[in-house]
Scaffold this motif. Structure first.
Motif, PDB file in Angstrom:
ATOM      1  N   UNK A   1      36.910 -49.645 -16.365  1.00  8.16           N
ATOM      2  CA  UNK A   1      36.359 -48.419 -15.780  1.00  8.16           C
ATOM      3  C   UNK A   1      37.023 -48.115 -14.444  1.00  8.16           C
TER       4      UNK A   1
ATOM      5  N   UNK B   1      34.565 -35.125  -9.263  1.00  5.44           N
ATOM      6  CA  UNK B   1      34.632 -36.273  -8.353  1.00  5.44           C
ATOM      7  C   UNK B   1      36.011 -36.930  -8.370  1.00  5.44           C
ATOM      8  N   UNK B   2      36.739 -36.758  -9.463  1.00  3.00           N
ATOM      9  CA  UNK B   2      38.019 -37.457  -9.619  1.00  3.00           C
ATOM     10  C   UNK B   2      39.121 -36.474 -10.015  1.00  3.00           C
TER      11      UNK B   2
ATOM     12  N   UNK C   1      39.206 -44.906 -13.526  1.00  3.24           N
ATOM     13  CA  UNK C   1      38.584 -43.947 -12.612  1.00  3.24           C
ATOM     14  C   UNK C   1      39.346 -43.823 -11.301  1.00  3.24           C
ATOM     15  N   UNK C   2      39.886 -44.928 -10.820  1.00  4.16           N
ATOM     16  CA  UNK C   2      40.644 -44.879  -9.566  1.00  4.16           C
ATOM     17  C   UNK C   2      42.004 -44.205  -9.754  1.00  4.16           C
TER      18      UNK C   2
ATOM     19  N   UNK D   1      34.108 -47.477  -6.529  1.00  9.87           N
ATOM     20  CA  UNK D   1      34.294 -46.375  -5.579  1.00  9.87           C
ATOM     21  C   UNK D   1      33.626 -45.078  -6.000  1.00  9.87           C
ATOM     22  N   UNK D   2      33.416 -44.882  -7.292  1.00 13.45           N
ATOM     23  CA  UNK D   2      33.044 -43.550  -7.780  1.00 13.45           C
ATOM     24  C   UNK D   2      31.702 -43.563  -8.500  1.00 13.45           C
ATOM     25  N   UNK D   3      31.031 -42.411  -8.427  1.00 15.05           N
ATOM     26  CA  UNK D   3      29.759 -42.253  -9.106  1.00 15.05           C
ATOM     27  C   UNK D   3      29.927 -42.384 -10.617  1.00 15.05           C
ATOM     28  N   UNK D   4      31.059 -41.954 -11.123  1.00 17.08           N
ATOM     29  CA  UNK D   4      31.337 -42.110 -12.561  1.00 17.08           C
ATOM     30  C   UNK D   4      31.231 -43.589 -12.952  1.00 17.08           C
TER      31      UNK D   4
ATOM     32  N   UNK E   1      30.484 -39.048 -19.380  1.00 15.37           N
ATOM     33  CA  UNK E   1      30.177 -38.970 -17.953  1.00 15.37           C
ATOM     34  C   UNK E   1      31.250 -38.173 -17.215  1.00 15.37           C
ATOM     35  N   UNK E   2      32.495 -38.453 -17.551  1.00 13.73           N
ATOM     36  CA  UNK E   2      33.594 -37.781 -16.846  1.00 13.73           C
ATOM     37  C   UNK E   2      33.609 -36.278 -17.088  1.00 13.73           C
TER      38      UNK E   2
ATOM     39  N   UNK F   1      31.283 -34.937 -14.579  1.00 10.94           N
ATOM     40  CA  UNK F   1      31.471 -35.295 -13.174  1.00 10.94           C
ATOM     41  C   UNK F   1      32.939 -35.263 -12.753  1.00 10.94           C
TER      42      UNK F   1
ATOM     43  N   UNK G   1      32.276 -43.269 -20.900  1.00 11.86           N
ATOM     44  CA  UNK G   1      33.150 -42.772 -19.832  1.00 11.86           C
ATOM     45  C   UNK G   1      33.522 -41.312 -20.068  1.00 11.86           C
TER      46      UNK G   1
END
Lengths: 368, 368
Positions: free
Chosen positions: B239, B282-283, B243-244, A221-224, B275-276, B279, B272
């Motif tokens: 992941x 986004x989350x 991420x979700x 679902x996510x770009x990450x 990147x997180x 970004x 992770x």
């Protein structure tokens, strides 16, 4: 004129800086018509009529945050206009000069690789190669070109490699990781054969799109997840190259894995070795441990470098891979650029620094 | 009667052996009709007429070498007949008694998970759960069952979990890694909600099949790649869970990753986190670093354990994951069984051994 100020102060310190190689620079066209001088009229007319449909991943377009147009640094727009990465003068002023880049490897993306129409893809790739010579390597001897090929058509890709073989402006063949099949498959063998014959390393850059979900359990679902997933796809690519016997067939072939990290390499090699020891009857074409092929044939660019806490964990990983196998890269002008003055989260000895920032690249790509 | 001799000598030494947990044992039915006592007549008739079509990966059947029927050890056929893993008496004699297994977690495979017809899948999973109680945990108190669920139907899976909640014979919910979407996706959220509510950990076992190629660049050619690829799919699964926001929503949820290795975990967490950090906009549902969720929520079974040369590299990896997070598993009766007396390629202190072979499992699954 913030950019101007930045340049000036940066250039002032450049002379005292270590000369470096940057093994992942992305030059861009200002507009698609920049390639027209090297395209037959039929393809110009074809694109005017039909466009250039490509396999698409991640929704309907490239998987980059819109806040970073063209996936690039927001300070990388050339003052004369055009996309980030499209001005040699500005690339020199913003990156090559201040960072004392002595050896810059060009990896053009969006160059026709992955375009569905196979002859159009081949024509665009070839035009991109001519454009690199005319607009980049011909104007700045620090820059070296990649032979961009239509990898989904093995014989066409091999023909393009043979066309460029012997031209010292080209220092590698460029493939992407997300392809129609894992890159060790036979459809891609003509590429490795031609590259080995030409003495050119094969750079395999993360990204691309082959038509299937980007993870083994479907679409995230996510770009990450998309970004993190490149490391997984690259593991599948390396597994495929080893298992299909690409390295066994070409004992001198060098492969450079670009922009997919490297800290995952030891765990992959351990798993491959353990599995292969039990199942080797399946692959009689392999005569050595998978990890031995990896150690002998594979190099890794650094950006985006994993950044563990504590940082020392990275040393263990690099110890396994080998200090001689890492090639410094910035990904200029992309948004996740690694600055050579700050990116290395480790204290290195002077010989290690020289190896990491320059000598390893010279060993793979030639002295420049 | 080789098997008999082996058993006797093995039992003789068992008393002096450390009691262990085995967190991945695969019980099998002797024949499909073993489940009939717990299936409505309509499903028995349905399968007689329509079979039980499932999504298929890897050619037309399960991805195991034919030289290992049912993916199992060739010495694991029960003397009274039936598939490997189908006889409790023989499992006791060959594995549980001689290896002093005090705590055995049952992970039934081929149990109805992944069957296309959703109501049939749900019925088969529920029958498998009843069968585990009647034929296994009810006859040997060392064994604990997994709540097998039709994971592609979130509400049906949640209902099955709630039906079993409070029955101490069940110690986890069982999912597989290759699903229709990565396991953090919302369709699966009812499963985590019900598991958290029931206080049950979620075990996620490698294998399964969701309908797409098993790598991000398509179908590989060799079983070695299929086996190696489980680690990549499991990276995508983890992941996705992070991420979700599955862990952010369920602060006490425990996840056990089964049979996909663990040496890849540090590199994934580093990537992770990096990147997180860039970004995270986004989350917004994530409030902590990805690596912190992983450290707090995830356990790992050991088989198949990566086996680096030199072996000490494994200690660095385990140091990152944490000695308290590894759960010993054999995968009995499968062909790539890890023998508890020989599998650990490291010298451990006595407290480390106790933790690794038993105490960690008791901490996750309860004292037994």
């Amino acid at each position: 004129m913030n950019v101007q100020i930045r340049e000036t102060s940066a250039v002032a310190t450049a002379a005292s800086r270590l000369a470096i190689a940057d093994c992942d620079i992305h030059p861009a066209t200002r507009q698609p018509s920049d390639l027209h001088p090297w395209l037959e009229r039929r393809w110009i007319e074809h694109m005017a009529t039909f466009g250039r449909p490509a396999r698409h991943g991640w929704q309907s377009g490239p998987a980059y945050p819109k806040s970073q147009p063209n996936a690039s640094r927001r300070d990388a727009w050339p003052p004369e206009g055009g996309r980030q990465g499209s001005s040699l003068a500005f690339m020199q002023a913003q990156h090559l000069d201040p960072n004392n880049v002595q050896h810059g490897i060009l990896n053009p993306l969006g160059s026709g690789q992955g375009v569905q129409n196979p002859d159009l893809s081949t024509a665009l790739c070839s035009a991109t190669n001519d454009w690199q010579l005319a607009e980049w390597t011909g104007k700045d001897a620090r820059l070296k070109a990649s032979v961009v090929v239509n990898y989904e058509d093995g014989p066409a890709a091999a023909a393009e490699i043979r066309k460029r073989a012997g031209d010292r402006n080209f220092v590698q063949v460029l493939l992407l990781t997300r392809t129609a099949e894992p890159l060790g498959a036979r459809r891609y063998w003509p590429i490795y054969e031609a590259a080995a014959e030409a003495g050119l390393p094969v750079g395999i850059h993360a990204f691309g799109y082959g038509g299937q979900p980007i993870t083994g359990s479907g679409w995230p679902s996510f770009y990450i997840e998309e970004m993190t997933g490149h490391a997984q796809t690259c593991q599948a690519v390396l597994t495929s190259l080893v298992t299909e016997g690409v390295f066994a067939r070409h004992p001198k072939l060098k492969v450079i894995l670009v922009e997919a990290g490297f800290a995952w390499a030891p765990a992959l090699a351990w798993r491959l070795d353990k599995t292969w020891k039990r199942l080797r009857a399946e692959t009689p074409h392999l005569t050595r441990l998978p990890s031995e092929y990896i150690r002998d044939h594979v190099w890794w660019t650094t950006q985006p470098m994993e950044e563990p806490e504590p940082r020392e964990h990275l040393l263990d990983t690099i110890g396994w891979i080998g200090w001689d196998r890492l090639l410094f890269a910035t990904d200029y002008p992309h948004w996740d650029f690694d600055d050579p003055t700050t990116c290395l989260p480790l204290k290195l000895s002077e010989p290690q620094r020289r190896q990491f920032f320059l000598a390893n690249a010279q060993a793979v790509y030639g002295p420049g």
